[in-house]
Design a protein around this motif. Structure first.
Motif, short mmCIF file in Angstrom:
data_model
loop_
_atom_site.label_atom_id
_atom_site.label_comp_id
_atom_site.label_asym_id
_atom_site.label_seq_id
_atom_site.Cartn_x
_atom_site.Cartn_y
_atom_site.Cartn_z
N PHE A 229 0.83 -1.20 0.00
CA PHE A 229 0.00 0.00 0.00
C PHE A 229 0.87 1.25 0.00
N VAL B 130 0.58 3.41 -3.70
CA VAL B 130 -0.17 4.66 -3.67
C VAL B 130 0.74 5.89 -3.83
N ARG C 95 -1.54 16.20 8.12
CA ARG C 95 -2.81 16.20 8.85
C ARG C 95 -3.92 16.74 7.99
N THR D 68 -4.68 12.75 9.76
CA THR D 68 -3.87 12.35 10.90
C THR D 68 -2.42 12.35 10.45
N SER D 69 -1.49 12.30 11.42
CA SER D 69 -0.09 12.24 10.99
C SER D 69 0.51 10.87 11.22
N ILE D 70 -0.30 9.92 11.73
CA ILE D 70 0.26 8.61 12.00
C ILE D 70 -0.45 7.54 11.18
N THR E 109 -1.64 5.36 5.89
CA THR E 109 -2.23 6.33 4.97
C THR E 109 -1.54 7.67 5.08
N LEU F 199 -4.37 0.97 -11.94
CA LEU F 199 -4.95 2.17 -11.35
C LEU F 199 -6.10 1.81 -10.41
N VAL G 299 -4.84 0.26 -7.19
CA VAL G 299 -4.26 1.23 -6.26
C VAL G 299 -5.34 2.05 -5.57
N LEU G 300 -6.33 2.46 -6.36
CA LEU G 300 -7.42 3.24 -5.77
C LEU G 300 -8.19 2.41 -4.75
N LEU H 44 -7.02 0.00 -2.93
CA LEU H 44 -6.20 -0.07 -1.72
C LEU H 44 -6.34 1.21 -0.89
N SER H 45 -6.35 2.35 -1.60
CA SER H 45 -6.47 3.62 -0.88
C SER H 45 -7.78 3.70 -0.12
N ALA I 233 -7.94 1.56 2.94
CA ALA I 233 -7.19 2.09 4.08
C ALA I 233 -7.92 3.20 4.78
N VAL J 64 -0.46 2.32 19.34
CA VAL J 64 0.21 2.82 18.14
C VAL J 64 1.68 3.05 18.47
N ASP K 184 -3.11 13.47 16.96
CA ASP K 184 -3.72 12.36 16.23
C ASP K 184 -3.99 11.16 17.12
#
Lengths: 222, 276, 246
Positions: free
Chosen positions: A21, A25, A83, A88-90, A93, B9, B12-13, B15-16, B19, B75, B88
């Motif tokens: 990904f 992208v 952001r 977000t920054s994490i 994505t 294409l 990829v889209l 996948l975007s 996410a 995270v 975030d």
């Protein structure tokens, strides 16, 4: 072996997905930005079809500056932009934003190089036929350079894949991150080796696919 | 050819878009390195937010969570990036020095306490080369650092980012002639603490010179080769590792302070959300 | 009709001034097959590049049917360019496109009708004898075939003038012969004025009815080919012809 897959299978699968990904992208968007940049760099050169030496010099410098920023610093630097775009920054994505911005100038230079390879005579013939600059760009430059652009695409994609390893700093996951955090830092050597092998496989796959496409798209070798 | 590109294409889209799916759980950031990540998880365990698997200990990762009743998402991020990523996250567990460096030290909600395993393990130690433990100047420095006055000063000066290990009543040896003592230290808080005790030591005939180091290798190598007499910048696990890797002979004479990790607020500002 | 009036072209580079053409004048009448001959570096290519407006003259004018070409800009310039077809020594075809797509290129620069373009391409390929190669790629063709494609492309927009820069210099004698014959037939059938730049005397002798000799940026001799061949006035012409006979 069985135990290994049970314990790490899901982690590694997720890692492959995240790496793919974060590679595909940003590559796409890097070309959306970098292709026009490369075209501009080429046609505004002295002697180019839209020669503008001062613009070319300044723009060239901007591209060089962007390329010189260490990726880690760039990632932190543009957090406000990230952001704004990703919310977000994490995460993976969000990481696509600095990956795109770091890759775009690289892509611009690769595109510029591909366009430079085109015989000047071909462009002159188009001018003689009364083509506008836009027509020369879209119907001559970007047409004749397709095989070279595809080879450049292969290089760019793999370069971006390399960058994804650093995105662990912003919680983006991916195979490189797994290799470093779990394999290296926590001394799980088998995990580290497996991750490296997976990365090698990914690179070979990408390289192979793009080279095949480039070869088949090149009408000069028929 | 064109078909292949269109397919790529679309892939990829897709996948975007995939996410882009968000999650409703609380996001808590922790440092992603082995040393601090485990500490952070143990703090969260102590606060009752999650439970780690048996024996995970200080090297735990987010994969060692046994129970997660509040459906918290851990995270892992680069430790130094945690402060800047707070907008975030809901919360983050951050090392005191990074928090104070980012100017958010006083926002801390809760920290490790002195009795915790983490604090005990990661207390910062005063070190000398093996054989010098009983040098009068070193003993004087140790006694002054562990005195109630200095330990209280540490507690008051750093807003919880640096915490004293606890005062100890140690005897300050009599020193007839002035002796010099060269101590290597990190700028903050170690060198600052040393600056505070400098005049106190002068009264006891010890002339303290403070040498600041920006890295974590040179204070030990300089101690080993005799350029400095003592250093004050590392914790015991790091020292043990360093001795093992480099064959040095450095020993700790006492634990002076610890730098607790704390939970800092991000998008959420109270840990009450985790009370049953 | 093309009139070249006191044309000069000077290039400025870091080593100084290079005078490529100095005060040259001539007239090319409609229907001529006009040869421009000279040694390498004499100024032939510069002249052609001025004629097809790749370069602007430093001094002087070029008039096409009375219109000053060097004063044209933008859309007018493009329109003028489309009235001239150019054939290059290196063919300059698009390697990534088929023969048919190459020939259609100039026709698609403006609004066009698909069927009309397809018909025209077929017509042109038949004219140059390459109807069966429409879907081939240039890399699959010989030099002579590529030159024919270039010719077909140059004729696509029905130009009144065909400019050829060393069209046969890279071809073997047999292929040269067939290309020259093709040029002659195009000149006769379509009435297209042809200007040929070459360093090969045989080419000029074979098909050009009028010629000009360039030596070191000057026109040293010009007129009917036959007359010049019989009685060369300038030293360079004599040298060239002497070389040929010797």
């Amino acid at each position: 072996m069985q135990a290994f897959i049970e314990e790490y299978g899901l982690l590694l699968l997720g890692g492959v997905g995240e790496t793919l990904f974060m590679t595909l992208v940003p590559t796409l968007f890097a070309y959306v930005l970098g292709l026009p940049m490369g075209v501009l760099l080429t046609i505004t050169k002295p002697g180019g079809i839209a020669a503008a030496p001062r613009f070319n010099a300044v723009f060239g410098w901007l591209v060089n500056i962007l390329r010189s920023l260490p990726f880690m610093i760039l990632m932190i630097f543009i957090i406000p932009l990230t952001r704004f775009i990703a919310g977000t920054s994490i995460g993976a994505t969000a990481a696509c934003v600095p990956l795109t911005i770091a890759a775009a100038p690289f892509v611009a230079r690769m595109v510029e190089q591909s366009l430079e390879e085109i015989d000047r005579g071909t462009v002159e013939a188009a001018r003689c036929m009364g083509a506008t600059n836009w027509q020369i760009v879209t119907r001559v430059l970007l047409v004749e350079s397709v095989p070279s652009l595809l080879r450049g695409l292969s290089i760019s994609t793999i370069t971006i894949l390399g960058y994804t390893a650093i995105t662990g700093a912003v919680g983006a996951g991916g195979l490189g991150n797994i290799a470093f955090r779990f394999g290296y830092q926590r001394y799980q050597k088998d995990l580290m080796y497996v991750t490296v092998v997976l990365l090698i496989l990914l690179v070979c796959l990408i390289q192979g696919v793009f080279n095949l496409i480039a070869r088949r798209a090149d009408k000069r070798s028929r | 050819m064109k078909k292949l590109l269109s397919l790529a294409l679309v892939l990829v889209l897709a996948l975007s878009l995939a996410a882009c799916g968000g999650s409703a759980s609380y996001k808590i950031g922790i440092p992603n390195d082995a040393t601090n990540g485990g500490r952070a998880l143990m703090l969260l365990q102590d606060l009752g937010i999650l439970t780690l698997t048996e024996g995970a200990g200080l090297s735990a990762t987010e994969n060692d969570i046994a129970e997660n009743p509040y459906n918290v998402e851990i995270v892992p991020l680069e430790a130094a990036n945690l402060p800047i990523s707070l907008p975030d996250l809901d919360f983050a567990v951050i090392n005191g020095n990074y928090a104070s460096g980012a100017g958010i030290g006083d926002q801390v909600l809760v920290t490790e306490d002195a009795e915790s395993v983490a604090a005990q393990t990661y207390g910062n130690v005063l070190c000398v080369k093996e054989g010098n433990e009983n040098s009068p100047a070193v003993q004087a420095l140790l006694a002054v650092l562990m005195s109630e006055e200095v330990q209280n000063w540490i507690a008051d000066s750093y807003n919880g980012v640096v915490m004293p290990m606890g005062a100890q009543d140690l005897e300050i040896p009599e020193i007839a002639e002035p002796v010099s003592l060269n101590v290597g230290a990190s700028p903050s808080p170690h060198a600052e603490i040393l600056e505070y005790v400098q005049p106190i030591l002068a009264e006891h005939n010890v002339e303290l010179t403070i040498t600041e180091f920006d890295d974590y290798v040179m204070p030990n190598t300089s101690l080993e080769d005799g350029s400095i007499d003592a250093n004050y910048f590392q914790h015991q696990p790091y020292l043990d590792d360093f001795n093992a890797e480099n064959g040095t002979h450095i020993v700790s004479v006492g634990t002076i302070h610890y730098e607790p990790m704390g939970v800092y607020p991000g998008k959420s500002d109270s840990l009450d959300v985790f009370s049953k | 009709m093309i009139e070249i009036e006191h044309l000069s072209k000077v290039f400025q580079d870091k080593n100084g001034r290079v005078v490529a053409l100095e005060d040259v004048s001539t007239t090319i009448r409609d229907g001529d097959i006009f040869g421009i001959i000279g040694m390498s570096g004499a100024g032939k290519s510069t002249l052609l590049r001025c004629l097809c407006l790749l370069e602007t003259p430093t001094e002087g004018r070029i008039l096409l049917d009375g219109k000053d070409l060097s004063a044209l800009r933008g859309e007018e310039l493009r329109a003028a360019r489309r009235r001239m077809g150019v054939v290059f020594q290196g063919y300059n075809l698009l390697m990534q496109k088929t023969v048919a797509e190459n020939v259609a290129f100039p026709l698609k620069l403006d609004k066009y009708d698909k069927a009309a373009v397809a018909a025209r391409v077929t017509e042109l390929l038949e004219l140059v004898g390459l109807a069966d190669k429409a879907q081939s790629y240039p890399s699959q063709l010989s030099g002579g075939q590529k030159q024919r494609v270039a010719l077909a492309r140059a004729l696509a927009s029905n130009p009144g003038v065909l400019l050829c820069d060393e069209p046969t210099s890279a071809l073997d004698p047999l292929t040269t012969q067939s290309v020259l014959e093709l040029l002659q037939s195009i000149n006769k059938k379509l009435g297209v004025t042809i200007v040929i730049i070459t360093h090969e005397l045989s080419v000029v002798q074979r098909i050009c009815n009028r010629m000009v000799v360039i030596d070191e940026s000057h026109f040293v001799e010009q007129g009917d080919t036959a007359a010049i061949f019989e009685n060369p006035q300038s030293s360079i012409a004599r040298l060239l012809l002497g070389k040929k006979e010797g």
